[in-house]
Write a protein that holds these residues in place. Structure first.
Motif, mmCIF file in Angstrom:
data_model
loop_
_atom_site.group_PDB
_atom_site.id
_atom_site.type_symbol
_atom_site.label_atom_id
_atom_site.label_comp_id
_atom_site.label_asym_id
_atom_site.label_seq_id
_atom_site.Cartn_x
_atom_site.Cartn_y
_atom_site.Cartn_z
ATOM 1 N N MET A 1 1.084 -1.126 0.023
ATOM 2 C CA MET A 1 0.075 0.108 -0.028
ATOM 3 C C MET A 1 0.806 1.241 0.037
ATOM 4 S SD MET A 1 -3.394 -0.357 1.903
ATOM 5 C CE MET A 1 -3.099 -0.324 3.498
ATOM 6 N N CYS A 2 0.246 2.172 -0.514
ATOM 7 C CA CYS A 2 1.073 3.484 -0.545
ATOM 8 C C CYS A 2 -0.047 4.686 -0.708
ATOM 9 C CB CYS A 2 1.958 3.249 -1.838
ATOM 10 S SG CYS A 2 0.895 2.377 -2.939
ATOM 11 N N GLY A 3 0.202 5.835 -1.328
ATOM 12 C CA GLY A 3 -0.552 6.978 -1.116
ATOM 13 C C GLY A 3 -0.574 7.965 -2.399
ATOM 14 N N ALA A 71 0.726 14.372 -5.483
ATOM 15 C CA ALA A 71 1.942 13.785 -4.816
ATOM 16 C C ALA A 71 1.714 12.359 -4.553
ATOM 17 C CB ALA A 71 2.128 14.526 -3.496
ATOM 18 N N HIS A 72 2.570 11.580 -4.291
ATOM 19 C CA HIS A 72 2.795 10.251 -4.177
ATOM 20 C C HIS A 72 3.799 9.570 -3.324
ATOM 21 C CE1 HIS A 72 3.216 6.055 -5.931
ATOM 22 N NE2 HIS A 72 2.039 6.216 -6.398
ATOM 23 N N THR A 73 3.290 8.618 -2.659
ATOM 24 C CA THR A 73 4.118 7.581 -1.954
ATOM 25 C C THR A 73 4.266 6.510 -2.809
ATOM 26 O OG1 THR A 73 2.767 7.230 -0.200
ATOM 27 C CG2 THR A 73 4.512 8.746 0.390
ATOM 28 N N ARG A 74 5.532 5.744 -2.964
ATOM 29 C CA ARG A 74 5.423 4.624 -3.782
ATOM 30 C C ARG A 74 5.649 3.511 -2.961
ATOM 31 N NH1 ARG A 74 9.748 2.516 -7.831
ATOM 32 N NH2 ARG A 74 8.486 1.021 -9.118
ATOM 33 N N TRP A 75 5.216 2.290 -3.334
ATOM 34 C CA TRP A 75 5.532 0.924 -2.812
ATOM 35 C C TRP A 75 5.856 0.269 -4.101
ATOM 36 C CZ3 TRP A 75 4.694 -1.320 2.332
ATOM 37 C CH2 TRP A 75 5.299 -2.732 2.449
ATOM 38 N N ALA A 76 6.974 0.080 -4.695
ATOM 39 C CA ALA A 76 7.396 -0.319 -5.898
ATOM 40 C C ALA A 76 6.915 -1.875 -6.098
ATOM 41 C CB ALA A 76 8.870 -0.447 -5.877
ATOM 42 N N THR A 77 6.136 -1.961 -7.232
ATOM 43 C CA THR A 77 5.679 -3.265 -7.673
ATOM 44 C C THR A 77 6.330 -3.611 -8.880
ATOM 45 O OG1 THR A 77 3.829 -2.585 -8.960
ATOM 46 C CG2 THR A 77 3.448 -3.066 -6.703
ATOM 47 N N HIS A 78 6.686 -2.794 -9.763
ATOM 48 C CA HIS A 78 7.605 -2.907 -11.000
ATOM 49 C C HIS A 78 8.423 -2.023 -11.003
ATOM 50 C CE1 HIS A 78 3.676 -5.109 -11.529
ATOM 51 N NE2 HIS A 78 4.191 -5.718 -12.525
ATOM 52 N N GLY A 79 9.969 -2.531 -10.970
ATOM 53 C CA GLY A 79 10.999 -1.521 -11.188
ATOM 54 C C GLY A 79 11.396 -1.140 -9.548
ATOM 55 N N ALA A 86 10.113 6.866 -9.076
ATOM 56 C CA ALA A 86 9.066 7.368 -8.104
ATOM 57 C C ALA A 86 8.084 8.224 -9.137
ATOM 58 C CB ALA A 86 9.856 8.298 -7.199
ATOM 59 N N HIS A 87 6.799 8.205 -8.512
ATOM 60 C CA HIS A 87 5.933 9.070 -9.347
ATOM 61 C C HIS A 87 6.143 10.460 -8.743
ATOM 62 C CE1 HIS A 87 3.312 5.250 -9.881
ATOM 63 N NE2 HIS A 87 4.416 5.104 -9.521
ATOM 64 N N PRO A 88 5.485 11.362 -9.563
ATOM 65 C CA PRO A 88 4.483 11.456 -10.664
ATOM 66 C C PRO A 88 5.499 11.101 -11.783
ATOM 67 C CG PRO A 88 4.160 13.400 -9.498
ATOM 68 C CD PRO A 88 5.206 12.926 -8.780
ATOM 69 N N VAL A 98 0.036 10.112 -10.951
ATOM 70 C CA VAL A 98 0.076 9.402 -10.025
ATOM 71 C C VAL A 98 -0.592 8.141 -9.968
ATOM 72 C CG1 VAL A 98 1.439 11.138 -8.406
ATOM 73 C CG2 VAL A 98 -1.105 11.061 -8.330
ATOM 74 N N HIS A 99 -0.195 7.124 -9.442
ATOM 75 C CA HIS A 99 -0.775 5.812 -9.764
ATOM 76 C C HIS A 99 -0.506 4.802 -8.416
ATOM 77 C CE1 HIS A 99 -0.261 1.478 -11.314
ATOM 78 N NE2 HIS A 99 -1.714 1.567 -10.849
ATOM 79 N N ASN A 100 -1.482 4.355 -7.776
ATOM 80 C CA ASN A 100 -1.285 3.187 -6.703
ATOM 81 C C ASN A 100 -2.166 2.202 -7.444
ATOM 82 O OD1 ASN A 100 -2.181 4.757 -3.723
ATOM 83 N ND2 ASN A 100 -0.367 4.885 -4.829
ATOM 84 N N GLY A 101 -1.354 0.873 -7.295
ATOM 85 C CA GLY A 101 -1.858 -0.319 -7.814
ATOM 86 C C GLY A 101 -1.018 -0.967 -8.964
ATOM 87 N N ILE A 102 -1.482 -1.682 -9.693
ATOM 88 C CA ILE A 102 -0.826 -2.559 -10.749
ATOM 89 C C ILE A 102 -1.511 -2.527 -12.140
ATOM 90 C CG2 ILE A 102 0.193 -5.005 -11.314
ATOM 91 C CD1 ILE A 102 0.497 -5.267 -8.123
ATOM 92 N N ILE A 103 -0.732 -2.328 -12.925
ATOM 93 C CA ILE A 103 -1.182 -2.326 -14.501
ATOM 94 C C ILE A 103 -0.801 -3.710 -15.124
ATOM 95 C CG2 ILE A 103 -1.435 -1.420 -16.901
ATOM 96 C CD1 ILE A 103 -2.469 0.481 -14.494
ATOM 97 N N GLU A 123 11.143 2.394 -15.107
ATOM 98 C CA GLU A 123 10.904 0.884 -15.266
ATOM 99 C C GLU A 123 9.561 0.256 -14.788
ATOM 100 O OE1 GLU A 123 13.964 -0.042 -12.350
ATOM 101 O OE2 GLU A 123 15.552 -0.276 -13.870
ATOM 102 N N THR A 124 8.655 1.263 -14.463
ATOM 103 C CA THR A 124 7.534 0.932 -13.831
ATOM 104 C C THR A 124 6.334 0.513 -14.759
ATOM 105 O OG1 THR A 124 6.656 3.515 -14.074
ATOM 106 C CG2 THR A 124 8.007 2.997 -12.034
ATOM 107 N N ASP A 125 5.429 -0.016 -14.182
ATOM 108 C CA ASP A 125 4.036 -0.330 -15.087
ATOM 109 C C ASP A 125 3.192 0.983 -15.333
ATOM 110 O OD1 ASP A 125 3.740 -0.244 -12.166
ATOM 111 O OD2 ASP A 125 1.954 -1.364 -12.277
ATOM 112 N N THR A 126 3.421 1.969 -14.320
ATOM 113 C CA THR A 126 2.511 3.426 -14.366
ATOM 114 C C THR A 126 2.924 3.863 -15.474
ATOM 115 O OG1 THR A 126 2.790 3.352 -12.059
ATOM 116 C CG2 THR A 126 2.352 5.391 -13.125
HETATM 117 N N1 GLU Z 1 2.813 -0.079 -9.654
HETATM 118 C C1 GLU Z 1 3.172 1.108 -9.741
HETATM 119 C C2 GLU Z 1 4.940 1.246 -9.622
HETATM 120 O O1 GLU Z 1 5.438 0.439 -9.169
HETATM 121 C C3 GLU Z 1 2.631 1.827 -8.457
HETATM 122 C C4 GLU Z 1 2.981 1.431 -7.153
HETATM 123 C C5 GLU Z 1 2.273 1.799 -6.180
HETATM 124 O O2 GLU Z 1 1.039 1.589 -5.658
HETATM 125 O O3 GLU Z 1 2.865 2.466 -5.239
HETATM 126 O O4 GLU Z 1 5.517 2.267 -9.599
#
Ligand code: GLU
Length: 222
Positions: A1-3, A71-79, A86-88, A98-103, A123-126
């Motif tokens: 999770m992240c924000g 603004a965003h806090t990232r929990w890396a899933t891809h990359g 980091a986002h944005p 800015v994106h939370n989740g997984i594509i 390297e992100t899915d975002t």
């Molecule tokens: N999947 C995206 C990434 O790895 C978003 C992760 C997130 O929800 O913070 O950058």
């Protein structure tokens, strides 16, 4: 999770966004970032690996002016966790996401977008999301319709905050599989992953439902 935190206001938003990120720290994250629109086409962005406090230190050195931002806090899933991932994320200096989740279908989209001439910087899915939005904006669609069309290409889970640097009067939000709320202010409106992020600025919320797309201006939420 992240924000995620976003704001469109008649005052400067970076302090509001930073406080929102602080209030989302309990969700866990590895990096943080912020982008604001200082004026039409004048996009400013800071991203840091590590704590929100490090982003604050950077903001002290390089303030981000603007009355619209995300603004965003990232929990890396891809990359890997890194400032660069980091986002944005930004497409062609114009669209900001800015994106939370997984594509889930990011590899397919990435291949097609590279073939179409997009240059990837992370390297992100975002990043496929922001290029998809840019393509629709370039095709002549307003930001709301561009985001609607771009999200039709996406499989997976996403909460999104989206800005067009040429449109300083609009913030678009989408909730599909990741939480997002809209905060209602007076002459200003907000988005966040959790009401806690926005309690310093409002007590009035709209809880987006799955599949909702929201258009925020300073005066209204649609
Ligand atoms: N999947 C995206 C990434 O790895 C978003 C992760 C997130 O929800 O913070 O950058």
């Amino acid at each position: 999770m992240c924000g995620i935190v976003g704001a469109i206001a008649q005052r400067e938003v970076s302090a509001i966004l930073l406080e929102g990120l602080r209030r989302l720290e309990y969700r866990g994250y590895d990096s943080a970032g912020m982008a604001t629109l200082a004026g039409p086409g004048d996009l400013r962005r800071l991203r840091t690996l590590g704590k929100v406090e490090r982003l604050r230190e950077q903001l002290d050195i390089t303030p981000l002016p603007g009355k619209l931002g995300v603004a965003h806090t990232r929990w890396a899933t891809h990359g890997a966790p890194s400032a660069n991932n980091a986002h944005p994320h930004v497409s062609h200096g114009r669209c900001i996401v800015v994106h939370n989740g997984i594509i889930e279908n990011h590899e397919t989209l990435r291949r097609a977008q590279i073939a179409a001439g997009h240059a990837f910087t992370s390297e992100t899915d975002t990043e496929v999301v922001v290029h998809a939005v840019y393509d629709e904006v370039l095709a002549g669609h307003g930001l709301v319709e561009a985001v609607r069309r771009a999200t039709r290409q996406l499989e997976g889970a996403y909460a999104l905050g989206v800005i067009d640097a040429q449109d300083p009067d609009r913030l678009v939000a989408v909730r599909f599989g990741s939480p997002l709320v809209v905060g209602i202010g007076f002459g200003e409106n907000f988005i966040a992953s959790d009401v806690a992020a926005l309690l310093p600025v409002t007590q009035r919320f709209i809880f987006l439902e799955e599949g909702d797309l929201a258009e925020l201006t300073r005066e209204a939420v649609t």
